[in-house]
Scaffold this active site. Structure first.
Site, PDB file in Angstrom:
ATOM      1  N   THR A   1      -9.431  10.220  -2.066  1.00 39.98           N
ATOM      2  CA  THR A   1      -8.629  11.591  -2.163  1.00 39.98           C
ATOM      3  C   THR A   1      -9.573  12.446  -2.723  1.00 39.98           C
ATOM      4  O   THR A   1      -9.972  12.202  -4.063  1.00 39.98           O
ATOM      5  CB  THR A   1      -7.222  11.393  -2.617  1.00 39.98           C
ATOM      6  OG1 THR A   1      -6.426  10.374  -1.998  1.00 39.98           O
ATOM      7  CG2 THR A   1      -6.566  12.760  -2.423  1.00 39.98           C
TER       8      THR A   1
ATOM      9  N   ARG B   1       3.117   5.350  -8.517  1.00 40.36           N
ATOM     10  CA  ARG B   1       4.167   4.395  -8.087  1.00 40.36           C
ATOM     11  C   ARG B   1       5.467   4.999  -8.198  1.00 40.36           C
ATOM     12  O   ARG B   1       6.383   4.490  -7.486  1.00 40.36           O
ATOM     13  CB  ARG B   1       3.859   3.148  -8.800  1.00 40.36           C
ATOM     14  CG  ARG B   1       2.752   2.501  -8.572  1.00 40.36           C
ATOM     15  CD  ARG B   1       2.630   1.158  -7.692  1.00 40.36           C
ATOM     16  NE  ARG B   1       1.608   0.727  -7.184  1.00 40.36           N
ATOM     17  CZ  ARG B   1       0.783  -0.095  -7.290  1.00 40.36           C
ATOM     18  NH1 ARG B   1       1.166  -0.919  -8.219  1.00 40.36           N
ATOM     19  NH2 ARG B   1      -0.234  -0.619  -6.749  1.00 40.36           N
TER      20      ARG B   1
ATOM     21  N   GLN C   1      28.750   9.804  17.914  1.00 39.92           N
ATOM     22  CA  GLN C   1      28.772   8.959  16.812  1.00 39.92           C
ATOM     23  C   GLN C   1      27.093   8.457  16.458  1.00 39.92           C
ATOM     24  O   GLN C   1      26.911   8.076  15.393  1.00 39.92           O
ATOM     25  CB  GLN C   1      29.684   7.768  17.215  1.00 39.92           C
ATOM     26  CG  GLN C   1      29.876   6.851  15.984  1.00 39.92           C
ATOM     27  CD  GLN C   1      30.806   5.629  16.390  1.00 39.92           C
ATOM     28  OE1 GLN C   1      30.264   5.067  17.194  1.00 39.92           O
ATOM     29  NE2 GLN C   1      32.011   5.411  15.574  1.00 39.92           N
TER      30      GLN C   1
ATOM     31  N   GLU D   1      -2.086   3.662  -2.869  1.00 39.91           N
ATOM     32  CA  GLU D   1      -1.585   3.282  -3.896  1.00 39.91           C
ATOM     33  C   GLU D   1      -0.683   2.038  -4.036  1.00 39.91           C
ATOM     34  O   GLU D   1       0.260   1.905  -4.742  1.00 39.91           O
ATOM     35  CB  GLU D   1      -1.165   4.330  -4.662  1.00 39.91           C
ATOM     36  CG  GLU D   1      -2.081   5.486  -4.821  1.00 39.91           C
ATOM     37  CD  GLU D   1      -1.678   6.602  -5.647  1.00 39.91           C
ATOM     38  OE1 GLU D   1      -0.710   6.590  -6.595  1.00 39.91           O
ATOM     39  OE2 GLU D   1      -2.254   7.919  -5.496  1.00 39.91           O
TER      40      GLU D   1
HETATM   41  C1  LIG Z   1      -5.429   8.697   2.811  1.00 37.65           C
HETATM   42  C2  LIG Z   1      -5.907   7.744   1.792  1.00 37.65           C
HETATM   43  C3  LIG Z   1      -6.152   8.106   0.680  1.00 37.65           C
HETATM   44  C4  LIG Z   1      -6.547   7.282  -0.493  1.00 37.65           C
HETATM   45  N1  LIG Z   1      -6.789   7.505  -1.679  1.00 37.65           N
HETATM   46  C5  LIG Z   1      -7.532   6.829  -2.614  1.00 37.65           C
HETATM   47  C6  LIG Z   1      -8.191   7.320  -3.705  1.00 37.65           C
HETATM   48  O1  LIG Z   1      -8.151   8.562  -4.091  1.00 37.65           O
HETATM   49  N2  LIG Z   1      -8.714   6.311  -4.681  1.00 37.65           N
HETATM   50  C7  LIG Z   1      -8.861   5.218  -4.347  1.00 37.65           C
HETATM   51  O2  LIG Z   1      -9.558   4.192  -4.890  1.00 37.65           O
HETATM   52  N3  LIG Z   1      -8.408   4.656  -3.045  1.00 37.65           N
HETATM   53  C8  LIG Z   1      -7.514   5.560  -2.393  1.00 37.65           C
HETATM   54  N4  LIG Z   1      -6.808   4.912  -1.075  1.00 37.65           N
HETATM   55  C9  LIG Z   1      -7.085   3.689  -0.693  1.00 37.65           C
HETATM   56  C10 LIG Z   1      -5.846   2.918  -0.708  1.00 37.65           C
HETATM   57  O3  LIG Z   1      -5.513   2.526  -2.024  1.00 37.65           O
HETATM   58  C11 LIG Z   1      -6.262   1.533   0.193  1.00 37.65           C
HETATM   59  O4  LIG Z   1      -6.283   1.879   1.602  1.00 37.65           O
HETATM   60  C12 LIG Z   1      -4.937   0.585   0.069  1.00 37.65           C
HETATM   61  O5  LIG Z   1      -4.886   0.187  -1.329  1.00 37.65           O
HETATM   62  C13 LIG Z   1      -5.119  -0.626   1.057  1.00 37.65           C
HETATM   63  O6  LIG Z   1      -6.346  -1.158   1.068  1.00 37.65           O
HETATM   64  P1  LIG Z   1      -7.157  -1.484   2.385  1.00 37.65           P
HETATM   65  O7  LIG Z   1      -7.080  -0.128   3.100  1.00 37.65           O
HETATM   66  O8  LIG Z   1      -8.448  -1.966   2.076  1.00 37.65           O
HETATM   67  O9  LIG Z   1      -6.160  -2.594   3.181  1.00 37.65           O
HETATM   68  P2  LIG Z   1      -6.552  -4.084   2.890  1.00 37.65           P
HETATM   69  O10 LIG Z   1      -6.452  -4.404   1.558  1.00 37.65           O
HETATM   70  O11 LIG Z   1      -7.635  -4.609   3.792  1.00 37.65           O
HETATM   71  O12 LIG Z   1      -5.143  -4.749   3.782  1.00 37.65           O
HETATM   72  C14 LIG Z   1      -4.714  -4.629   4.840  1.00 37.65           C
HETATM   73  C15 LIG Z   1      -3.497  -5.257   5.205  1.00 37.65           C
HETATM   74  O13 LIG Z   1      -3.516  -6.437   4.807  1.00 37.65           O
HETATM   75  C16 LIG Z   1      -2.125  -6.442   3.962  1.00 37.65           C
HETATM   76  N5  LIG Z   1      -2.588  -7.370   2.870  1.00 37.65           N
HETATM   77  C17 LIG Z   1      -3.555  -7.571   2.317  1.00 37.65           C
HETATM   78  N6  LIG Z   1      -3.681  -8.456   1.198  1.00 37.65           N
HETATM   79  C18 LIG Z   1      -2.349  -8.999   1.398  1.00 37.65           C
HETATM   80  C19 LIG Z   1      -1.788 -10.469   0.884  1.00 37.65           C
HETATM   81  N7  LIG Z   1      -2.246 -10.839  -0.204  1.00 37.65           N
HETATM   82  N8  LIG Z   1      -0.315 -10.535   1.228  1.00 37.65           N
HETATM   83  C20 LIG Z   1       0.057  -9.781   2.160  1.00 37.65           C
HETATM   84  N9  LIG Z   1      -0.524  -8.720   2.766  1.00 37.65           N
HETATM   85  C21 LIG Z   1      -1.854  -8.402   2.487  1.00 37.65           C
HETATM   86  C22 LIG Z   1      -2.107  -5.091   3.415  1.00 37.65           C
HETATM   87  O14 LIG Z   1      -0.804  -4.819   2.781  1.00 37.65           O
HETATM   88  C23 LIG Z   1      -2.158  -4.296   4.694  1.00 37.65           C
HETATM   89  O15 LIG Z   1      -1.178  -4.377   5.436  1.00 37.65           O
HETATM   90  C24 LIG Z   1      -6.608   6.007  -0.129  1.00 37.65           C
HETATM   91  C25 LIG Z   1      -6.260   5.492   1.245  1.00 37.65           C
HETATM   92  C26 LIG Z   1      -5.994   6.405   2.123  1.00 37.65           C
HETATM   93  C27 LIG Z   1      -5.501   6.070   3.425  1.00 37.65           C
END
Ligand SMILES: Cc1cc2nc3c(=O)[nH]c(=O)nc-3n(C[C@H](O)[C@H](O)[C@H](O)COP(=O)(O)OP(=O)(O)OC[C@H]3O[C@@H](n4cnc5c(N)ncnc54)[C@H](O)[C@@H]3O)c2cc1C
Length: 390
Positions: free
Chosen positions: A161, A244, A280, A364
């Site tokens: 972000t 959070r 309803q 987050e």
């Molecule tokens: C618009 C936007 C802004 C963001 N801003 C920031 C920022 O400023 N700084 C920063 O550092 N990051 C940022 N992020 C990153 C964000 O925090 C991550 O996208 C998020 O933590 C998920 O990680 P990932 O996308 O790699 O998904 P993944 O970790 O690959 O997960 C994919 C899916 O698998 C699920 N999953 C993964 N592991 C498990 C498990 N052990 N058990 C069950 N389910 C699981 C996840 O919940 C998800 O549904 C941003 C993301 C977006 C989209």
């Protein structure tokens, strides 16, 4: 047990509401028009102007310590104010804020990074996520290698972000690959854009967008380490922890405003010779939304209150984030349904909220990560069913 606000809390909350209603909401139609033209709804200069206006109302640095000119508000009040901000979809936030982990900076770093961020002269971004490490943030690979008085950074961060607008980043890098990032292997660096990292905009379903940050032999002086060597992951978790309870606080404002629109619409729109609100089917949508909004409110306020008690807020915050993010998605979906075809158009902000709030279940800490934290705390006996009342 007292569920009411003190006079002071109510006064501050009402002043924030007044500011948002009088100064920010009138900009909504223009913001919608601009966004339809793929322009920012609010220019940075306009945001700064509004923030200065808010400063005159007394709103500056909600979480910023008084010695840095801020209000240093308790988490509970911050939460209430973020709810007010959530009522408008104009991308406004009160000024005078800096990333919570910038307070780990030494005096020189505070002058260079913290103070100008608080003043709005510099824009920061926080970068831990990588293409191969999101939920599993301890798996980061961006590497920092010591070379004399410098560290040389190579790798990529993604979904950051403000990554396109920032002039410096707080980046978490692997400094000791023999240790896990979460066990002292990672360090946070303050890296000016002028040191050589570049950003690439990422298109998303939301307005604006995050960016990838690319580091190719970026040289960073040793003095730019934030906190201690090996403290990077801990600082990263502290940064994430704050959102959070603030993300769901914001979600609450969106849900309340959207539900209000649905109630107005249900009381005016007629089909088959009667107001649609007499059905309803729609009454139940309104009732379910109200119940979920209230349930979310108390989870969120309890999380904020837990912060103010100085207790470990992670469990309460995870519940607030999980439930608040889900709640706002369900409420906005129902609000769209109540508006019928109009809800789906870009004449109204509902489809915009629909796109915006989807992110709240992902960033987050995804829903699944919050569930993991909540269940793990219970399974290992760290928290009790019933929380602090148990
Ligand atoms: C618009 C936007 C802004 C963001 N801003 C920031 C920022 O400023 N700084 C920063 O550092 N990051 C940022 N992020 C990153 C964000 O925090 C991550 O996208 C998020 O933590 C998920 O990680 P990932 O996308 O790699 O998904 P993944 O970790 O690959 O997960 C994919 C899916 O698998 C699920 N999953 C993964 N592991 C498990 C498990 N052990 N058990 C069950 N389910 C699981 C996840 O919940 C998800 O549904 C941003 C993301 C977006 C989209």
């Amino acid at each position: 047990m007292d569920f009411s606000l003190t006079d002071e809390e109510r006064a501050i909350r009402d002043t924030a509401r007044q500011f948002i209603t009088k100064e920010v909401m009138p900009l909504e139609q223009e913001a919608l028009l601009r966004e339809r033209r793929h322009q920012p709804g609010l220019e940075l200069s306009e945001l700064r102007e509004l923030q200065q206006k808010a400063k005159k109302f007394g709103f500056w640095g909600l979480s910023t310590p008084e010695e840095y000119g801020g209000m240093d508000l308790p988490a509970l009040l911050q939460s209430l104010i973020w709810t007010e901000v959530g009522r408008t979809f104009v991308q406004f936030k009160f000024g005078g804020e800096a990333d919570n982990i910038l307070y780990y900076a030494n005096e020189d770093q505070k002058r260079e990074f913290l103070l100008p961020t608080i003043e709005g002269e510099r824009i920061s971004c926080f970068a831990i996520t990588e293409p191969g490490a999101g939920s599993d943030a301890a798996n980061i690979k961006l590497r920092a290698v010591r070379d004399g008085d410098d560290w040389v950074l190579n790798g990529e961060k993604t979904f950051i972000t403000n990554g396109n607008d920032a002039d410096f980043t707080i980046v978490v890098a692997v400094t000791d690959p023999s240790k896990k990032a979460s066990k002292g292997g990672a360090t946070a660096f303050l890296v000016d854009k002028s040191m050589g990292w570049r950003s690439e905009f990422i298109q998303t379903m939301g307005e604006g967008g995050p960016a990838s940050l690319i580091f190719e032999d970026v040289r960073v002086p040793h003095r730019n380490i934030l906190g201690e060597i090996g403290q990077g992951f801990e600082l990263g978790m502290k940064w994430i922890g704050k959102g959070r309870y603030l993300i769901p606080s914001n979600a609450l404002g969106i849900a309340e405003r959207a539900l209000g629109m649905a109630i107005d619409y249900a009381n005016t729109r007629e089909t088959f010779g009667a107001k649609i609100g007499t059905n309803q089917a729609l009454q139940w949508m309104i009732a379910d939304s109200e119940v979920e909004i209230e349930a979310a409110r108390w989870l969120i306020l309890r999380a904020a209150w837990t912060v103010d008690q100085g207790w470990d807020p992670r469990h309460a915050s995870s519940m607030a984030k999980l439930y608040g993010a889900g709640m706002v998605n369900r409420v906005v979906d129902r609000v769209m349904q109540i508006h019928g075809g109009m809800g789906y158009t870009r004449e109204l902000p509902i489809e915009r909220w629909y796109r915006q709030v989807r992110l709240m279940r992902i960033y987050e800490g995804t829903d699944e990560m919050q569930r993991l934290i909540i269940s793990r705390d219970l399974l290992r006996g760290y928290t009790k069913i019933g929380g602090h009342l148990a």
